[in-house]
Design a protein around this motif. Structure first.
Motif, PDB file in Angstrom:
ATOM      1  N   ALA A 253       0.842  -1.209   0.000  1.00  0.00           N
ATOM      2  CA  ALA A 253       0.000   0.000   0.000  1.00  0.00           C
ATOM      3  C   ALA A 253       0.866   1.244   0.000  1.00  0.00           C
ATOM      4  CB  ALA A 253      -0.921   0.001   1.211  1.00  0.00           C
ATOM      5  N   MET A 254       0.273   2.328  -0.435  1.00  0.00           N
ATOM      6  CA  MET A 254       0.909   3.647  -0.383  1.00  0.00           C
ATOM      7  C   MET A 254       0.003   4.553   0.437  1.00  0.00           C
ATOM      8  SD  MET A 254       2.023   6.196  -3.461  1.00  0.00           S
ATOM      9  CE  MET A 254       3.235   5.008  -4.052  1.00  0.00           C
ATOM     10  N   LEU A 255       0.522   5.106   1.533  1.00  0.00           N
ATOM     11  CA  LEU A 255      -0.267   5.967   2.410  1.00  0.00           C
ATOM     12  C   LEU A 255      -0.634   7.272   1.699  1.00  0.00           C
ATOM     13  CD1 LEU A 255       1.716   5.502   5.756  1.00  0.00           C
ATOM     14  CD2 LEU A 255      -0.570   4.632   5.231  1.00  0.00           C
ATOM     15  N   PRO A 256      -1.730   7.858   2.124  1.00  0.00           N
ATOM     16  CA  PRO A 256      -2.106   9.155   1.534  1.00  0.00           C
ATOM     17  C   PRO A 256      -0.994  10.174   1.725  1.00  0.00           C
ATOM     18  CG  PRO A 256      -3.905   8.259   2.846  1.00  0.00           C
ATOM     19  CD  PRO A 256      -2.729   7.409   3.117  1.00  0.00           C
ATOM     20  N   LYS A 257      -0.959  11.158   0.859  1.00  0.00           N
ATOM     21  CA  LYS A 257       0.067  12.191   0.927  1.00  0.00           C
ATOM     22  C   LYS A 257      -0.008  12.924   2.251  1.00  0.00           C
ATOM     23  CE  LYS A 257       1.966  16.055  -1.706  1.00  0.00           C
ATOM     24  NZ  LYS A 257       1.810  16.929  -2.922  1.00  0.00           N
ATOM     25  N   GLY A 258       1.111  13.035   2.920  1.00  0.00           N
ATOM     26  CA  GLY A 258       1.186  13.738   4.185  1.00  0.00           C
ATOM     27  C   GLY A 258       1.045  12.850   5.406  1.00  0.00           C
ATOM     28  N   VAL A 259       0.652  11.581   5.231  1.00  0.00           N
ATOM     29  CA  VAL A 259       0.511  10.658   6.364  1.00  0.00           C
ATOM     30  C   VAL A 259       1.809   9.859   6.507  1.00  0.00           C
ATOM     31  CG1 VAL A 259      -0.759   8.718   7.330  1.00  0.00           C
ATOM     32  CG2 VAL A 259      -1.972  10.482   6.029  1.00  0.00           C
ATOM     33  N   LYS A 260       2.417   9.938   7.654  1.00  0.00           N
ATOM     34  CA  LYS A 260       3.662   9.239   7.898  1.00  0.00           C
ATOM     35  C   LYS A 260       3.395   7.885   8.536  1.00  0.00           C
ATOM     36  CE  LYS A 260       6.387  13.470   8.378  1.00  0.00           C
ATOM     37  NZ  LYS A 260       7.336  14.250   9.227  1.00  0.00           N
ATOM     38  N   THR A 261       4.345   6.969   8.363  1.00  0.00           N
ATOM     39  CA  THR A 261       4.148   5.612   8.882  1.00  0.00           C
ATOM     40  C   THR A 261       4.107   5.566  10.401  1.00  0.00           C
ATOM     41  OG1 THR A 261       6.542   5.237   8.780  1.00  0.00           O
ATOM     42  CG2 THR A 261       5.229   4.527   6.875  1.00  0.00           C
ATOM     43  N   ASN A 262       4.772   6.513  11.077  1.00  0.00           N
ATOM     44  CA  ASN A 262       4.796   6.490  12.538  1.00  0.00           C
ATOM     45  C   ASN A 262       3.707   7.334  13.166  1.00  0.00           C
ATOM     46  OD1 ASN A 262       5.813   8.934  11.795  1.00  0.00           O
ATOM     47  ND2 ASN A 262       7.623   8.866  13.140  1.00  0.00           N
ATOM     48  N   SER A 263       2.836   7.858  12.298  1.00  0.00           N
ATOM     49  CA  SER A 263       1.703   8.619  12.831  1.00  0.00           C
ATOM     50  C   SER A 263       0.610   7.657  13.267  1.00  0.00           C
ATOM     51  CB  SER A 263       1.182   9.574  11.753  1.00  0.00           C
ATOM     52  OG  SER A 263       0.635   8.819  10.673  1.00  0.00           O
ATOM     53  N   PRO A 264      -0.337   8.096  14.096  1.00  0.00           N
ATOM     54  CA  PRO A 264      -1.444   7.211  14.509  1.00  0.00           C
ATOM     55  C   PRO A 264      -2.188   6.631  13.307  1.00  0.00           C
ATOM     56  CG  PRO A 264      -1.404   9.160  15.878  1.00  0.00           C
ATOM     57  CD  PRO A 264      -0.399   9.410  14.775  1.00  0.00           C
ATOM     58  N   GLU A 265      -2.444   7.461  12.257  1.00  0.00           N
ATOM     59  CA  GLU A 265      -3.136   6.957  11.081  1.00  0.00           C
ATOM     60  C   GLU A 265      -2.272   5.914  10.351  1.00  0.00           C
ATOM     61  OE1 GLU A 265      -2.567  10.039  11.789  1.00  0.00           O
ATOM     62  OE2 GLU A 265      -4.479  11.127  11.968  1.00  0.00           O
ATOM     63  N   GLY A 266      -0.970   6.190  10.266  1.00  0.00           N
ATOM     64  CA  GLY A 266      -0.074   5.257   9.589  1.00  0.00           C
ATOM     65  C   GLY A 266       0.027   3.921  10.306  1.00  0.00           C
ATOM     66  N   ARG A 267       0.159   3.974  11.630  1.00  0.00           N
ATOM     67  CA  ARG A 267       0.246   2.708  12.392  1.00  0.00           C
ATOM     68  C   ARG A 267      -1.050   1.918  12.283  1.00  0.00           C
ATOM     69  NH1 ARG A 267       3.209   6.056  16.046  1.00  0.00           N
ATOM     70  NH2 ARG A 267       1.324   6.429  17.293  1.00  0.00           N
ATOM     71  N   ALA A 268      -2.169   2.581  12.297  1.00  0.00           N
ATOM     72  CA  ALA A 268      -3.463   1.900  12.167  1.00  0.00           C
ATOM     73  C   ALA A 268      -3.589   1.228  10.799  1.00  0.00           C
ATOM     74  CB  ALA A 268      -4.598   2.889  12.387  1.00  0.00           C
TER      75      ALA A 268
END
Length: 454
Positions: A253-268
């Protein structure tokens, strides 16, 4: 304790040495040798690779030690192709009846036990394969199996007196190949709990089963099979590892622009991605996240089929005498030269080897023990059907038809058909001659009808 010998003896040692047993009242088990298996627990811990397989092969070819090669032979049974071919090799004799022949030679010593036919009957009773007493089908299978794999097999006789005391039988037991080594001076040695003991074929204690006299172990199938087995084993291992690593697809997968992997959204999102490999799974992802299913498109898996299947003809060819592609043609169940997929000459060689070994190493000492003369020993024989029986019958019928047609043609031409002519034609066609009636033979008249020679 085990009898010690320092020099080799003849094929049948003196009676006092060949059948020396325990004194009256002694512990019967202590009169016999027991294999020294102290090394065997370590042999099953070998980690087989190309170097260790090469070491086992070299030790086996030199005869210095059969410990590693015996362990290798056992490990090779784990391969399905080798197990199948080996099972085919040892199975055919189970369906062929074993017969005992009456003794022909020796000076008959009548001790109230009857005639040579009685000796045959006593031998058949003592070593009947169907009852599984002193000689079992399992032992015969083990002898053939180890003779095929190692090039030879060894059995050791234990005396078994019958309850009535009239007959003392011998019970051959398979001696572990791992407890055998070769000495250039003394020959084969058995490693017992009391030390090494020369293996003297036919001395009343030991029997060697081999198709070759000199260094029979070099003809063991494990020598060419070893590389076939390790090659297939590595191929199966690598295929399993490849399948485990790349056999199933995986999500990326590729996260949405601006979402980092260590952010709450990224970890989820990562946690949901890991769940996608489970059956019937799904997930909810942030808007703009791109999820794909990645599958391997490599064709490297095909090499494993080539590696594993590369010996599909070599393995049956080594053990069965044919490459596994020959099929039975029906009719006489071995008319095509095969029995259970094994070449008949290979079966004949196995059973002849076993019969000869039993005669020299078991039946002759048995005859000496009970009747005082090893020449009175019965012989065993497996009644192997004749694979050429049908072909000979057809050929004989064709020659007979040609013979009768020749005579009929001569008669039609007005020739005189005498008994001398019949005999000469029979020799030419390789059949038994017909016979003219006495009156016709005396007058040398023409043959009234072709003589049937069926």
């Amino acid at each position: 304790m085990a009898t010690k010998r320092t020099t080799k003896t003849s094929n049948f040692a003196p009676a006092s040495e060949a059948v020396a047993g325990p004194a009256e009242g002694a512990d019967y088990a202590q009169a016999f040798a027991s294999p020294d298996l102290s090394h065997w627990s370590q042999s099953h811990q070998y980690a087989w690779d190309l170097d260790s397989v090469a070491t086992a092969k070299n030790e086996h070819l030199l005869g210095t030690s059969f410990v590693r090669s015996a362990a290798l032979a056992i490990h090779m049974r784990k391969d399905a192709a080798i197990f199948k071919a080996l099972d085919q090799r040892v199975t055919p004799f189970r369906g062929i009846p074993m017969e005992f022949l009456a003794p022909k030679g020796g000076e008959w010593v009548d001790r109230g036990r009857g005639t040579p036919e009685r000796v045959r009957a006593e031998t058949a009773a003592a070593f009947d394969l169907e009852t599984g007493g002193n000689l079992t089908k399992g032992l015969i299978a083990e002898i053939i199996e180890w003779k095929a794999l190692a090039g030879f097999a060894v059995t050791y006789n234990r005396r078994v007196p019958r309850a009535d005391g009239r007959i003392v039988a011998l019970r051959p037991e398979l001696w572990p190949i791992s407890c055998v080594s070769f000495d250039p001076v003394q020959g084969l040695l058995a490693w017992t709990t009391d030390g090494p003991e020369p293996i003297v074929h036919g001395d009343g204690r030991w029997t060697i089963y081999a198709d070759h006299d000199a260094c029979p172990w070099v003809w063991g199938a494990l020598v060419p099979l070893a590389l076939c087995w390790i090659d297939r084993a590595f191929g199966i291992r690598d295929r399993r590892n490849q399948s485990q690593a790349n056999g199933s697809g995986r999500p990326v997968a590729m996260l949405p622009k601006g979402v980092k992997t260590n952010s709450p959204e990224g970890r989820a999102a990562i946690a949901v991605m890991k769940m996608l490999t489970r059956p019937n799974s799904g997930g909810v992802f942030p808007e703009g996240m791109e999820v794909k299913w990645l599958e391997s498109v490599s064709q490297a898996w095909q090499i494993y089929r080539e590696i594993i299947g590369g010996q599909d003809r070599d393995i049956p060819g080594i053990l069965l005498g044919q490459d596994g592609t020959t099929k039975s043609q029906g009719g006489n169940y071995i008319k095509d030269g095969l029995l259970n997929g094994v070449k008949v000459d290979r079966i004949e060689a196995d059973l002849l080897c076993v019969s000869t070994g039993l005669y020299v190493g078991v039946f002759r000492p048995f005859a000496w023990l009970n009747w005082g003369d090893p020449e009175l020993a019965s012989r065993s024989k497996w009644a192997i059907p004749d694979p050429d029986q049908d072909a000979r019958a057809v050929a004989y019928g064709e020659r007979s038809a040609a013979y009768n047609a020749d005579i009929a043609g001569r008669r039609a031409n007005g020739e005189v058909v005498s008994q001398e002519l019949l005999d000469a034609l029979a020799r030419r066609y390789g059949i038994e001659p017909g016979r003219l009636p006495a009156k016709e033979s005396a007058n040398d008249t023409t043959l009234g009808a072709a003589t049937s020679l069926a």
